[in-house]
Design an enzyme around this catalytic site. Sequence first.
Site, PDB file in Angstrom:
ATOM      1  CE1 TYR A 153      -3.554 -16.299  -7.305  1.00 37.26           C
ATOM      2  CE2 TYR A 153      -3.627 -14.918  -9.261  1.00 37.26           C
ATOM      3  CZ  TYR A 153      -3.140 -15.177  -7.991  1.00 37.26           C
ATOM      4  OH  TYR A 153      -2.244 -14.322  -7.407  1.00 37.26           O
ATOM      5  NE  ARG A 160      -4.150 -14.174  -1.426  1.00 32.98           N
ATOM      6  CZ  ARG A 160      -3.109 -14.460  -2.200  1.00 32.98           C
ATOM      7  NH1 ARG A 160      -2.127 -15.240  -1.736  1.00 32.98           N
ATOM      8  NH2 ARG A 160      -3.048 -14.002  -3.438  1.00 32.98           N
ATOM      9  CE1 TYR A 214       1.654  -7.966 -10.581  1.00 30.99           C
ATOM     10  CE2 TYR A 214       0.242  -9.763  -9.862  1.00 30.99           C
ATOM     11  CZ  TYR A 214       1.486  -9.291 -10.225  1.00 30.99           C
ATOM     12  OH  TYR A 214       2.542 -10.149 -10.238  1.00 30.99           O
ATOM     13  NE  ARG A 227       6.012  -8.745  -7.013  1.00 31.07           N
ATOM     14  CZ  ARG A 227       5.234  -9.365  -7.883  1.00 31.07           C
ATOM     15  NH1 ARG A 227       5.088 -10.689  -7.856  1.00 31.07           N
ATOM     16  NH2 ARG A 227       4.558  -8.685  -8.775  1.00 31.07           N
ATOM     17  CD  GLU A 333       4.581 -18.828  -8.818  1.00 32.77           C
ATOM     18  OE1 GLU A 333       3.719 -18.575  -9.692  1.00 32.77           O
ATOM     19  OE2 GLU A 333       4.334 -18.906  -7.614  1.00 32.77           O
TER      20      GLU A 333
END
Length: 339
Positions: A153, A160, A214, A227, A333
Site C-alpha cells: 500500500y 499514485r 497523515y 474524505r 472499512e
Amino acid sequence: MAEPNCLTIECLSPAQLQRCPHGWWEDVLACVCYDGEVIEPPVGGIPRPDVNTAVLGPGEERAEVWRLAGPLSSGQLGRVHYRRAEQLLFAALQVHEREFPAAANAAERLRTATVAAYRELFQALEALGFAHPLRFWNYVPDINADNAGAERYWHFNGARRSAFLDARRNIAGNVPAASALGAARDSALTVYCLAGREPPISLENPRQCSAWQYPRQYGPLPPTFARACLDPTLGQTLYISGTASIVGHRSEHPGDTLAQTRETLSNIQALVATANEHLGRARHAAARLCYKIYLRHPHDQLPVERELRLALGENVPMLFLHADICRRELAVEIEAVGL
Ligand code: 3EB
C-alpha cells in the site's frame, strides 16, 4: 441546482441481470463485477471492471450496476474503457504488474503499474473533456504484503501521488474521494473512477486528520484522497471515501470489529453532517446512503451487518466484500454513495 438525481446503483445477481430487457441495459453506465463473475452485457461498450474479491453473506448479488438516464456513449482510449453521459463519465482500467518485467523488483513493478494506470486514466479524462475525477476506486493485489521492506500500500501511495504531480494535479485540499483495498494476489491492479466537467467539492472529516496530512508513521508519503466529495453538477451526489475506525490519525479499537464498525459509522455521520452544512440543507442522511462494506475476516459479516442494520435500518442497500484493508490493524472499512 436541486435537480433530481437520475443516477442509481443496484446490486444484482447474474440471474436477475439475465431478465433485464435491452432498453434497461442502454442506461447502464458501468457494471462492476465481483468474485470472478463475468457479465456479458447485451449492449456493447459498457465498462465492466472485475474486482477480485469475494462477496460475503447469503445473497447472490455479484454485479454492481450504475445507471444514468441517457443518452450514453462508450469507447476505449488505450486500456481505458469509458462510458459517459452529458455530465458524468465512468472510466476503468486494469493493469497487471507482470506487464513490467524490466522493473528491478516487485516494489518497482507495483509503482510502475500504478503510475501507468493513473497516467493513462488522467490522459483519457482530459482528452474526453471530463478532466475532474470525483471518486476513485483502487483494488491493489495483496495490499498488505511487503515488497522491498515496505507494505505494498505504501508503494501504491507514493506512485499514485507522483502520478498526480506528473499530471499537475493537487495532492492536498481539492482532491477526489477514494477507496484503496486489497484484491487477490496476482490479480490485476484495478482502478476505476467517476469524473465530471467541474472540480468536485472536497470535504474533510472534523473527527479525522486529512489523509493527505497523515504523519510518516503511516508511510513515507501520505495518500492522495479527500474524505468525501460532492458532485457540483449532477444532483449533489455525495461520494464518501473508504472510511475506517480512525480518529485523528490513529486506528481505534484494534481487535474489536464491532467497536470499529461503530466508530466508522460515527465518521460517516460526521461526513454527512459536513456535506449538509456545505449544501445548507438536510440533502443527505446516513440511512439513505448505498453502502459497500469491506471486511478482513469473512466471519465478521453477520455481526457487522446486524450492527449496521440496527443503526441504519433493514432496507438500506449494503454489499459486503472480503478484502484486506490498508492498515493491518483495521478489520472493517465502509464507503457510501448518497444519490
Ligand atoms: C484511511 O482512512 C483508511 O489510499 O485511497 C481509505 C480510503 C483508506 C482511501 C486510499 C485509503 C484510501 O486511511 C484507508
